[in-house]
Motif scaffolding. Structure first.
Motif, PDB file in Angstrom:
ATOM      1  N   MET A  70       0.828  -1.187   0.000  1.00  0.00           N
ATOM      2  CA  MET A  70       0.000   0.000   0.000  1.00  0.00           C
ATOM      3  C   MET A  70       0.871   1.248   0.000  1.00  0.00           C
ATOM      4  N   ALA A  71       1.949   1.219   0.725  1.00  0.00           N
ATOM      5  CA  ALA A  71       2.790   2.402   0.842  1.00  0.00           C
ATOM      6  C   ALA A  71       3.493   2.751  -0.465  1.00  0.00           C
ATOM      7  N   LYS A  72       3.880   1.773  -1.240  1.00  0.00           N
ATOM      8  CA  LYS A  72       4.671   2.046  -2.425  1.00  0.00           C
ATOM      9  C   LYS A  72       3.900   1.771  -3.711  1.00  0.00           C
ATOM     10  N   GLY A  73       2.594   1.665  -3.631  1.00  0.00           N
ATOM     11  CA  GLY A  73       1.818   1.329  -4.813  1.00  0.00           C
ATOM     12  C   GLY A  73       1.707  -0.181  -4.892  1.00  0.00           C
ATOM     13  N   ASN A  74       0.610  -0.670  -5.377  1.00  0.00           N
ATOM     14  CA  ASN A  74       0.377  -2.103  -5.345  1.00  0.00           C
ATOM     15  C   ASN A  74       0.137  -2.624  -6.748  1.00  0.00           C
ATOM     16  N   ASN A  75       1.156  -3.250  -7.331  1.00  0.00           N
ATOM     17  CA  ASN A  75       1.014  -3.818  -8.664  1.00  0.00           C
ATOM     18  C   ASN A  75       0.023  -4.960  -8.682  1.00  0.00           C
ATOM     19  N   SER A  76      -0.088  -5.717  -7.582  1.00  0.00           N
ATOM     20  CA  SER A  76      -1.038  -6.813  -7.523  1.00  0.00           C
ATOM     21  C   SER A  76      -2.457  -6.304  -7.713  1.00  0.00           C
ATOM     22  N   GLN A  77      -2.782  -5.169  -7.113  1.00  0.00           N
ATOM     23  CA  GLN A  77      -4.120  -4.600  -7.214  1.00  0.00           C
ATOM     24  C   GLN A  77      -4.428  -4.210  -8.654  1.00  0.00           C
ATOM     25  N   LYS A  78      -3.411  -3.831  -9.411  1.00  0.00           N
ATOM     26  CA  LYS A  78      -3.615  -3.498 -10.825  1.00  0.00           C
ATOM     27  C   LYS A  78      -3.907  -4.748 -11.635  1.00  0.00           C
ATOM     28  N   LYS A  79      -3.298  -5.876 -11.276  1.00  0.00           N
ATOM     29  CA  LYS A  79      -3.504  -7.130 -12.009  1.00  0.00           C
ATOM     30  C   LYS A  79      -4.839  -7.777 -11.636  1.00  0.00           C
ATOM     31  N   GLU A  80      -5.150  -7.793 -10.338  1.00  0.00           N
ATOM     32  CA  GLU A  80      -6.393  -8.401  -9.860  1.00  0.00           C
ATOM     33  C   GLU A  80      -6.922  -7.581  -8.694  1.00  0.00           C
ATOM     34  N   LYS A  81      -8.063  -6.922  -8.927  1.00  0.00           N
ATOM     35  CA  LYS A  81      -8.661  -6.125  -7.849  1.00  0.00           C
ATOM     36  C   LYS A  81      -9.199  -7.055  -6.769  1.00  0.00           C
ATOM     37  N   ARG A  82      -8.812  -6.761  -5.540  1.00  0.00           N
ATOM     38  CA  ARG A  82      -9.285  -7.499  -4.374  1.00  0.00           C
ATOM     39  C   ARG A  82      -9.519  -6.510  -3.251  1.00  0.00           C
ATOM     40  N   LYS A  83     -10.234  -6.989  -2.270  1.00  0.00           N
ATOM     41  CA  LYS A  83     -10.318  -6.220  -1.035  1.00  0.00           C
ATOM     42  C   LYS A  83      -8.955  -6.296  -0.351  1.00  0.00           C
ATOM     43  N   VAL A  84      -8.761  -5.422   0.626  1.00  0.00           N
ATOM     44  CA  VAL A  84      -7.522  -5.385   1.399  1.00  0.00           C
ATOM     45  C   VAL A  84      -7.906  -5.461   2.871  1.00  0.00           C
ATOM     46  N   VAL A  85      -7.168  -6.248   3.631  1.00  0.00           N
ATOM     47  CA  VAL A  85      -7.317  -6.217   5.079  1.00  0.00           C
ATOM     48  C   VAL A  85      -5.997  -5.675   5.623  1.00  0.00           C
ATOM     49  N   VAL A  86      -6.116  -4.615   6.406  1.00  0.00           N
ATOM     50  CA  VAL A  86      -4.939  -3.939   6.961  1.00  0.00           C
ATOM     51  C   VAL A  86      -4.863  -4.230   8.452  1.00  0.00           C
ATOM     52  N   ASP A  87      -3.708  -4.702   8.871  1.00  0.00           N
ATOM     53  CA  ASP A  87      -3.417  -4.916  10.286  1.00  0.00           C
ATOM     54  C   ASP A  87      -2.657  -3.674  10.752  1.00  0.00           C
ATOM     55  N   LEU A  88      -3.354  -2.784  11.471  1.00  0.00           N
ATOM     56  CA  LEU A  88      -2.712  -1.596  12.043  1.00  0.00           C
ATOM     57  C   LEU A  88      -2.094  -1.990  13.369  1.00  0.00           C
ATOM     58  N   TYR A  89      -0.798  -1.800  13.479  1.00  0.00           N
ATOM     59  CA  TYR A  89      -0.084  -2.228  14.676  1.00  0.00           C
ATOM     60  C   TYR A  89       0.962  -1.169  15.040  1.00  0.00           C
ATOM     61  N   THR A  90       1.574  -1.366  16.200  1.00  0.00           N
ATOM     62  CA  THR A  90       2.758  -0.599  16.581  1.00  0.00           C
ATOM     63  C   THR A  90       3.788  -1.588  17.108  1.00  0.00           C
ATOM     64  N   ASP A  91       5.035  -1.160  17.134  1.00  0.00           N
ATOM     65  CA  ASP A  91       6.111  -2.029  17.620  1.00  0.00           C
ATOM     66  C   ASP A  91       5.967  -2.363  19.109  1.00  0.00           C
ATOM     67  N   TRP A  92       5.316  -1.494  19.876  1.00  0.00           N
ATOM     68  CA  TRP A  92       5.212  -1.681  21.317  1.00  0.00           C
ATOM     69  C   TRP A  92       3.924  -2.402  21.742  1.00  0.00           C
ATOM     70  N   CYS A  93       3.078  -2.778  20.804  1.00  0.00           N
ATOM     71  CA  CYS A  93       1.761  -3.357  21.106  1.00  0.00           C
ATOM     72  C   CYS A  93       1.872  -4.851  21.403  1.00  0.00           C
ATOM     73  N   GLY A  94       1.650  -5.240  22.638  1.00  0.00           N
ATOM     74  CA  GLY A  94       1.710  -6.641  23.036  1.00  0.00           C
ATOM     75  C   GLY A  94       0.626  -7.499  22.404  1.00  0.00           C
ATOM     76  N   TRP A  95      -0.598  -6.989  22.327  1.00  0.00           N
ATOM     77  CA  TRP A  95      -1.693  -7.747  21.719  1.00  0.00           C
ATOM     78  C   TRP A  95      -1.449  -7.941  20.225  1.00  0.00           C
ATOM     79  N   CYS A  96      -0.777  -6.981  19.584  1.00  0.00           N
ATOM     80  CA  CYS A  96      -0.420  -7.127  18.160  1.00  0.00           C
ATOM     81  C   CYS A  96       0.544  -8.301  17.989  1.00  0.00           C
TER      82      CYS A  96
END
Length: 147
Positions: free
Chosen positions: A1-27
């Protein structure tokens, strides 16, 4: 997502994003348990591109022709894109389901075990969210997937 997604250009799909931080224990716990589950892996890979996104990422990201930046707040901060896709509610972990046009569908905060995460991912991945209230879907899903 950050650098552009060539896969999305080839085949459109939904995206699931895992928002995390380095300090997150539950993550870290989700990485070690839920995300290692074969059923979860199958449910995600069937309909989604999976993205891990550090909500404290410091570089700019262009998303849908807009530049999102890191916002410093004392010793920590957050990335504007993380806040945008999480609908302004940042807590970790948060999972954001995004449609094929890269518009957020739903952000869900908090740890989920493998069975619940797989069910939620199926709800969004197979488009049940468009026609069926979640509680009705959940009831049917549990009835049909009892082991």
């Amino acid at each position: 997502m950050a650098k552009g997604n060539n896969s999305q250009k080839k085949e459109k799909r939904k995206v699931v994003v895992d928002l995390y931080t380095d300090w997150c224990g539950w993550c870290k716990r989700m990485d070690a348990t839920t995300f290692q589950d074969p059923g979860v892996i199958l449910a995600v890979n069937k309909n989604f591109y999976a993205v891990k996104f550090n909500a404290e990422y410091k570089s700019d990201i262009i998303y849908k022709n807009k530049v999102y930046k890191y916002v410093s707040q004392g010793s920590r901060g957050y990335h504007e894109l993380a806040a945008y896709i999480a609908n302004g509610r940042l807590s970790y972990p948060t999972f954001v389901y995004i449609d094929e046009s890269l518009d957020p569908i739903q952000a869900l905060a908090g740890y989920r075990d493998n069975e619940v995460f797989e069910m939620i991912t199926t709800f969004f991945g197979a488009n049940y969210y468009k026609t069926t209230p979640f509680d009705k879907f959940q009831e049917e899903y549990i009835k049909n997937n009892q082991k």
